[in-house]
Design a protein around this motif. Structure first.
Motif, PDB file in Angstrom:
ATOM      1  N   ILE A   1       0.831  -1.215   0.000  1.00 28.35           N
ATOM      2  CA  ILE A   1       0.000   0.000   0.000  1.00 28.35           C
ATOM      3  C   ILE A   1       0.862   1.260   0.000  1.00 28.35           C
ATOM      4  O   ILE A   1       0.552   2.236  -0.698  1.00 28.35           O
ATOM      5  CB  ILE A   1      -0.969  -0.016   1.214  1.00 28.35           C
ATOM      6  CG1 ILE A   1      -2.014  -1.115   1.005  1.00 28.35           C
ATOM      7  CG2 ILE A   1      -1.648   1.342   1.379  1.00 28.35           C
ATOM      8  CD1 ILE A   1      -2.984  -1.281   2.149  1.00 28.35           C
ATOM      9  N   LYS A   2       1.969   1.255   0.750  1.00 27.75           N
ATOM     10  CA  LYS A   2       2.829   2.444   0.765  1.00 27.75           C
ATOM     11  C   LYS A   2       3.484   2.681  -0.593  1.00 27.75           C
ATOM     12  O   LYS A   2       3.693   3.824  -1.002  1.00 27.75           O
ATOM     13  CB  LYS A   2       3.893   2.318   1.860  1.00 27.75           C
ATOM     14  CG  LYS A   2       3.323   2.514   3.263  1.00 27.75           C
ATOM     15  CD  LYS A   2       4.405   2.536   4.320  1.00 27.75           C
ATOM     16  CE  LYS A   2       5.154   3.849   4.337  1.00 27.75           C
ATOM     17  NZ  LYS A   2       6.106   3.930   5.463  1.00 27.75           N
ATOM     18  N   THR A   3       3.808   1.592  -1.317  1.00 23.50           N
ATOM     19  CA  THR A   3       4.358   1.745  -2.664  1.00 23.50           C
ATOM     20  C   THR A   3       3.323   2.364  -3.596  1.00 23.50           C
ATOM     21  O   THR A   3       3.620   3.301  -4.344  1.00 23.50           O
ATOM     22  CB  THR A   3       4.807   0.379  -3.219  1.00 23.50           C
ATOM     23  OG1 THR A   3       5.766  -0.190  -2.337  1.00 23.50           O
ATOM     24  CG2 THR A   3       5.422   0.535  -4.600  1.00 23.50           C
ATOM     25  N   ILE A   4       2.097   1.836  -3.554  1.00 22.96           N
ATOM     26  CA  ILE A   4       1.021   2.402  -4.376  1.00 22.96           C
ATOM     27  C   ILE A   4       0.752   3.850  -3.974  1.00 22.96           C
ATOM     28  O   ILE A   4       0.574   4.729  -4.829  1.00 22.96           O
ATOM     29  CB  ILE A   4      -0.262   1.550  -4.255  1.00 22.96           C
ATOM     30  CG1 ILE A   4      -0.026   0.158  -4.841  1.00 22.96           C
ATOM     31  CG2 ILE A   4      -1.438   2.221  -4.950  1.00 22.96           C
ATOM     32  CD1 ILE A   4      -1.168  -0.816  -4.630  1.00 22.96           C
ATOM     33  N   LEU A   5       0.741   4.116  -2.668  1.00 25.22           N
ATOM     34  CA  LEU A   5       0.515   5.473  -2.173  1.00 25.22           C
ATOM     35  C   LEU A   5       1.573   6.435  -2.709  1.00 25.22           C
ATOM     36  O   LEU A   5       1.267   7.549  -3.151  1.00 25.22           O
ATOM     37  CB  LEU A   5       0.525   5.470  -0.644  1.00 25.22           C
ATOM     38  CG  LEU A   5       0.388   6.828   0.049  1.00 25.22           C
ATOM     39  CD1 LEU A   5      -0.952   7.452  -0.272  1.00 25.22           C
ATOM     40  CD2 LEU A   5       0.555   6.674   1.567  1.00 25.22           C
ATOM     41  N   GLY A   6       2.843   5.986  -2.691  1.00 25.85           N
ATOM     42  CA  GLY A   6       3.914   6.836  -3.210  1.00 25.85           C
ATOM     43  C   GLY A   6       3.705   7.199  -4.662  1.00 25.85           C
ATOM     44  O   GLY A   6       3.885   8.355  -5.070  1.00 25.85           O
TER      45      GLY A   6
END
Length: 453
Positions: free
Chosen positions: A43-48
């Protein structure tokens, strides 16, 4: 049904956030991370990437009126290179071929990275989609159809998705100071040229990030402030030249034209700031996650990411690169006018993203002089190469737009001229032979040293 599944997969993979999120998830699972860590990292990768994409959208929304004011102020008409515009026009006729070439091209990229020394996985999904579209256009015009079209196009795409990051990697190591991440954006020929010119002409030149300013001007060391003020001057000048009536009627929705120019300039700087934050968030997640992916499928592979990945390393070079690339576009426009050729207007969106990146590459290799000279050269390429690409695009070459970034033009010109001199069977054999030679070299040559260029 199969075609529907392919379209669905392509719709997912051409969204950079989803593509890189899937890669991160696969990598985390391969490393046997806990369920909580896998969910968090994905999720943090997608968020970035969503933060980065949001910043890019803000920049585009703020910079588009700049181009419109420029055209109005100087009464210019011509072709504005724009990848999104020409792809949207082409998909009606070439949509099926584009989808198949993209899907199988990404598989081919993994195969090329696995069995050759080009250990790079290209993760910029929208650029993969655009390149697949251009390849499908040129090969179809050259007479390819059916399985030959998909096979040849996919192998071409897979090869260049590994080749261009490999070409940029020596300079990427200079920019980032490590070998963890690669560069995946199809303007690489212009960026590598910018770095080479910087190395050639920038000896002794200080970095764009080293600003010796009096204490009362120390606020200019903050890149967000310096970008805001510089762009404010440019927006105000163009707003004045375009005229209050034009700006207030067509752009500002009847707000005062000078106030509108100031707000758009600061909005542009805000977009750049958002991009920088998104890149930092991505790098914190994707590099560790990608380790697991590469260990399982492609040992020692590196993720090749979109051009804003280099922006945090030299924010001042981002602005200098944009300005000098745009100046190069203006000089190129003047030369095209003198030669009585089709006019390529300097589109502010490609000149920002490509010019800014060229500025960072030029600065890394040759300081301020490298940033200025390299970005200027990129601006010339973005102006002249689209003119040379037009004849090989078939009927689409007569539309009022074309591909903008340098690698699209370079690959298009090469493929188009191959189609002019060879029949489709020979072209297919040439592409297969290139792949075979890379595989043979990988297994026959001596093992290379770590970090060897």
């Amino acid at each position: 049904m199969i075609q529907g599944i392919v379209y669905f997969v392509v719709d997912i993979l051409k969204v950079p956030a989803v593509l890189v999120g899937v890669i991160a998830m696969v990598g985390l699972i391969a490393q046997h991370k806990s369920f909580a860590d896998t969910v968090k990292g994905t999720i943090k990768t997608i968020l970035g990437f969503l933060v980065l994409s949001g910043g890019a959208t803000v920049v585009i929304s703020a910079i588009t009126p700049l181009g419109m004011m420029f055209e109005e102020a100087f009464k210019l008409q011509g072709i504005i290179p724009n990848n999104e515009a020409i792809v949207s026009m082409a998909l009606n006729e070439y949509g099926a071929a584009t989808a198949l070439i993209m899907a199988f091209g990404m598989v081919a990229n993994i195969v090329v990275a696995r069995f050759t020394r080009l250990k790079f996985i290209f993760l910029t999904g929208h650029h993969t989609f655009y390149m697949a579209c251009m390849i499908s256009i040129i090969l179809t015009v050259a007479g390819f159809k059916g399985w030959q079209l998909v096979f040849t196009g996919s192998l071409v795409l897979g090869l260049i998705m590994a080749f261009f990051p490999a070409l940029a990697q020596p300079q990427m190591r200079k920019i980032t100071g490590n070998d963890d991440v690669a560069f995946g954006h199809f303007g690489t020929l212009g960026y590598v040229l910018a770095g080479w010119l910087g190395q050639l002409a920038g000896k002794g030149s200080r970095s764009t990030e080293e600003m010796n300013l009096p204490k009362n001007l120390s606020f200019l060391r903050d890149s967000s402030i310096s970008i805001s003020l510089t762009m404010m001057i440019i927006y105000l000048i163009l707003a004045i030249f375009a005229g209050a009536d034009y700006v207030e009627t067509n752009l500002s929705k009847h707000d005062n034209y000078l106030v509108y120019a100031i707000i758009e300039a600061i909005t542009f700087a805000a977009g750049v700031f958002i991009i920088l934050q998104g890149v930092r968030l991505i790098l914190a997640e994707i590099v560790p996650a990608f380790t697991g992916f590469s260990e399982k499928l492609v040992p020692n592979a590196k993720p090749a990411l979109d051009c804003p990945v280099v922006f945090p390393y030299a924010p001042n070079a981002v602005l200098i690169g944009f300005l000098f690339s745009f100046i190069g576009g203006l000089v190129g426009l003047f030369v095209l006018g003198q030669l009585d050729l089709v006019l390529i207007l300097p589109g502010v969106v490609p000149h920002f993203f490509c010019g800014a990146t060229a500025g960072v590459f030029g600065n890394a290799m040759g300081g301020r002089r490298g940033a200025m000279l390299g970005a200027f050269a990129n601006g010339l390429l973005v102006t002249f190469l689209p003119v040379m690409l037009l004849p090989v695009l078939g009927s689409l070459g007569f539309s009022n737009t074309t591909f903008s970034d340098v690698d699209f033009c370079g690959i298009g010109i090469i493929l188009g001229n191959m189609a002019k001199w060879f029949n489709k069977d020979i072209i297919m054999l040439i592409i297969i032979a290139i792949f075979a030679l890379l595989v043979i070299y990988n297994y026959a040559a001596k093992p290379r040293e770590k970090n060897d260029d």
